[in-house]
Design a protein around this motif. Structure first.
Motif, PDB file in Angstrom:
ATOM      1  N   UNK A 227     -33.897  38.436  27.746  1.00  0.00           N
ATOM      2  CA  UNK A 227     -34.863  39.210  26.959  1.00  0.00           C
ATOM      3  C   UNK A 227     -34.142  40.383  26.306  1.00  0.00           C
ATOM      4  N   UNK A 228     -34.446  40.618  25.042  1.00  0.00           N
ATOM      5  CA  UNK A 228     -33.985  41.817  24.337  1.00  0.00           C
ATOM      6  C   UNK A 228     -35.234  42.554  23.861  1.00  0.00           C
ATOM      7  N   UNK A 229     -35.461  43.730  24.431  1.00  0.00           N
ATOM      8  CA  UNK A 229     -36.599  44.571  24.048  1.00  0.00           C
ATOM      9  C   UNK A 229     -36.046  45.671  23.159  1.00  0.00           C
TER      10      UNK A 229
ATOM     11  N   UNK B 124     -46.106  37.242  27.871  1.00  0.00           N
ATOM     12  CA  UNK B 124     -46.362  36.585  26.593  1.00  0.00           C
ATOM     13  C   UNK B 124     -45.475  35.363  26.382  1.00  0.00           C
ATOM     14  N   UNK B 125     -44.303  35.344  27.022  1.00  0.00           N
ATOM     15  CA  UNK B 125     -43.359  34.243  26.821  1.00  0.00           C
ATOM     16  C   UNK B 125     -43.363  33.242  27.973  1.00  0.00           C
ATOM     17  N   UNK B 126     -44.255  33.438  28.970  1.00  0.00           N
ATOM     18  CA  UNK B 126     -44.252  32.583  30.160  1.00  0.00           C
ATOM     19  C   UNK B 126     -44.450  31.113  29.803  1.00  0.00           C
TER      20      UNK B 126
ATOM     21  N   UNK C  63     -30.205  30.178  20.621  1.00  0.00           N
ATOM     22  CA  UNK C  63     -30.960  30.169  21.880  1.00  0.00           C
ATOM     23  C   UNK C  63     -32.283  30.928  21.792  1.00  0.00           C
ATOM     24  N   UNK C  64     -32.595  31.531  20.649  1.00  0.00           N
ATOM     25  CA  UNK C  64     -33.852  32.266  20.504  1.00  0.00           C
ATOM     26  C   UNK C  64     -35.000  31.264  20.490  1.00  0.00           C
ATOM     27  N   UNK C  65     -35.911  31.384  21.443  1.00  0.00           N
ATOM     28  CA  UNK C  65     -37.033  30.450  21.550  1.00  0.00           C
ATOM     29  C   UNK C  65     -38.366  31.094  21.188  1.00  0.00           C
ATOM     30  N   UNK C  66     -38.403  32.435  21.127  1.00  0.00           N
ATOM     31  CA  UNK C  66     -39.669  33.090  20.779  1.00  0.00           C
ATOM     32  C   UNK C  66     -39.420  34.545  20.398  1.00  0.00           C
ATOM     33  N   UNK C  67     -40.217  35.030  19.451  1.00  0.00           N
ATOM     34  CA  UNK C  67     -40.231  36.440  19.064  1.00  0.00           C
ATOM     35  C   UNK C  67     -41.657  36.941  19.285  1.00  0.00           C
ATOM     36  N   UNK C  68     -41.802  37.983  20.111  1.00  0.00           N
ATOM     37  CA  UNK C  68     -43.141  38.445  20.483  1.00  0.00           C
ATOM     38  C   UNK C  68     -43.332  39.916  20.120  1.00  0.00           C
TER      39      UNK C  68
ATOM     40  N   UNK D  42     -32.556  30.290  27.322  1.00  0.00           N
ATOM     41  CA  UNK D  42     -33.269  30.676  26.113  1.00  0.00           C
ATOM     42  C   UNK D  42     -33.292  32.180  25.981  1.00  0.00           C
ATOM     43  N   UNK D  43     -33.589  32.672  24.787  1.00  0.00           N
ATOM     44  CA  UNK D  43     -33.566  34.108  24.514  1.00  0.00           C
ATOM     45  C   UNK D  43     -34.875  34.490  23.834  1.00  0.00           C
ATOM     46  N   UNK D  44     -35.491  35.566  24.315  1.00  0.00           N
ATOM     47  CA  UNK D  44     -36.745  36.061  23.750  1.00  0.00           C
ATOM     48  C   UNK D  44     -36.494  37.443  23.166  1.00  0.00           C
ATOM     49  N   UNK D  45     -36.866  37.643  21.913  1.00  0.00           N
ATOM     50  CA  UNK D  45     -36.763  38.937  21.244  1.00  0.00           C
ATOM     51  C   UNK D  45     -38.145  39.566  21.218  1.00  0.00           C
ATOM     52  N   UNK D  46     -38.234  40.824  21.606  1.00  0.00           N
ATOM     53  CA  UNK D  46     -39.536  41.494  21.675  1.00  0.00           C
ATOM     54  C   UNK D  46     -39.404  42.929  21.199  1.00  0.00           C
ATOM     55  N   UNK D  47     -40.493  43.473  20.668  1.00  0.00           N
ATOM     56  CA  UNK D  47     -40.496  44.854  20.209  1.00  0.00           C
ATOM     57  C   UNK D  47     -41.818  45.189  19.545  1.00  0.00           C
ATOM     58  N   UNK D  48     -42.025  46.481  19.299  1.00  0.00           N
ATOM     59  CA  UNK D  48     -43.272  46.942  18.687  1.00  0.00           C
ATOM     60  C   UNK D  48     -43.106  47.234  17.206  1.00  0.00           C
ATOM     61  N   UNK D  49     -41.895  47.144  16.695  1.00  0.00           N
ATOM     62  CA  UNK D  49     -41.644  47.421  15.282  1.00  0.00           C
ATOM     63  C   UNK D  49     -40.950  46.208  14.659  1.00  0.00           C
TER      64      UNK D  49
END
Length: 384
Positions: free
Chosen positions: A76-78, A198-200, A177-182, A151-158
């Protein structure tokens, strides 16, 4: 209150609350006629995020079962305007790997003729921040030139998470490997928790996607009649004997046991005496051992307790699920093992149509249907 021996084991362990599992209590003895005190302590293969002290009439192993459910690791990258956090999730265990903060200039209308310069400085600092996020991502999620996460999930508020996915500075190995952006409402560890929820579902689907991919490749080999796959317990072990098997595809709840039997031959049992002068029964020679692969119903069938070669009676020595045996021994034969479920359409078809066990061959071989399966001990010697 736990006994002193148990307290001493607990106090002697380092990082007790994350790395030690300790059970103590009174249980029935093996003969069922008495009671005995037991103390079991061990260190699990990865940390447990739960701290539990509980007295009950049974041992609670729910959190241990969670450790066995899934070994896939997701990264995860927040990232937002205040900083970035890098974390990983494996099963139900989460871990913050590293994080850093940043101070970026805000938008403002001041400056007159200098407003263009301020805007340029703001863009430059955002660019440098994004570059650092990409560089740290490589340090955290790349090991030996390969991604260390499924897998890699990218997340953030902006918009930083979207900019990260689009920039050329982001390593292509990680981008693949990015599987979702939330979108999340918080940053830092609170945002990490929200991103996990959110990515479960997506993380669960990744396993099924991989399962469907390998099963589909098996079906493709069958349709093309390439002769590069085998299925069924008999043919799989025949291919192992010939050192022709490369990968095993195995249903995780396969209803087949590996059963060890031996010939009842009193004439070959020789009584020897131990150091106390008592007679002990000598083990039968290996040639009298028979290894069968039977369902639980077949184990109860008396027809399987007659040796077809010698016509002599067999007696049960030991049995264990074939899936468990493969999990412990597949690497001894230089194989890779892929477990599958019957929850997908492809998995259900594989279990019902092909028995839930198959293998991919290194090279094409002709298997004799009457080929005898040798003992696994002989097989292991060929690979040592």
């Amino acid at each position: 209150r736990p006994p002193r021996s148990t307290q001493s084991r607990s106090s002697a362990a380092s990082d007790v609350y994350k790395r030690q599992v300790l059970y103590c209590g009174t249980v029935l003895s093996d003969d069922g006629k008495g009671e005995k005190k037991v103390t079991i302590d061990f260190e699990p293969h990865r940390a447990i995020n739960t701290s539990l002290y509980y007295c009950d009439n049974k041992f609670h192993v729910e959190d241990l079962k969670c450790l066995l459910e899934n070994d896939d690791t997701f990264g995860f990258i927040i990232v937002d305007g205040n900083g970035a956090l890098y974390g990983s999730v494996q099963g139900h265990a989460k871990e913050v790997l590293t994080k850093f903060t940043v101070e970026l200039p805000k938008k403002h209308g001041r400056g007159g003729q200098s407003s263009i310069r301020f805007a340029r400085l703001r863009v430059e600092k955002r660019h440098n921040y994004l570059r650092k996020v990409c560089e740290v991502a490589v340090q955290v999620f790349i090991t030996n030139d390969k991604p260390n996460v499924k897998g890699l999930i990218l997340a953030g508020s902006a918009d930083f998470k979207n900019d990260l996915a689009k920039t050329d500075m982001f390593d292509p190995r990680l981008l693949a490997r990015v599987i979702k952006i939330v979108d999340i409402a918080y940053g830092g560890e609170n945002g990490f928790d929200q991103a996990i929820e959110l990515a479960r579902e997506t993380m669960t689907n990744v396993k099924f996607m991989q399962e469907r991919k390998i099963i589909s490749s098996f079906f493709e080999e069958i349709a093309r009649d390439t002769g590069m796959v085998v299925y069924g317990v008999q043919d799989v072990f025949n291919a192992i004997e010939l050192n022709a098997l490369e990968r095993i595809l195995l249903y995780e709840d396969l209803n087949v046991n590996r059963v060890i039997m031996r010939i009842k031959d009193p004439s070959q049992q020789q009584n020897k005496k131990d150091e106390n002068g008592e007679e002990v029964e000598e083990e039968l020679p290996t040639k009298n051992i028979r290894i069968l692969y039977l369902t639980p119903e077949q184990v109860k069938d008396p027809r399987y307790y007659k040796d077809p070669e010698t016509k002599m009676d067999l007696e049960l020595v030991d049995q264990e699920p074939l899936t468990d045996w493969f999990l412990e021994n597949y690497d001894k034969f230089g194989l890779s093992l892929h477990l599958c479920t019957n929850k997908s359409a492809e998995g259900s078809q594989f279990v019902r149509g092909f028995g839930g066990i198959a293998g991919f061959l290194r090279y094409k071989v002709e298997l004799d249907p009457a080929m005898h399966i040798v003992d696994e001990e002989d097989l292991e010697e060929d690979f040592i």
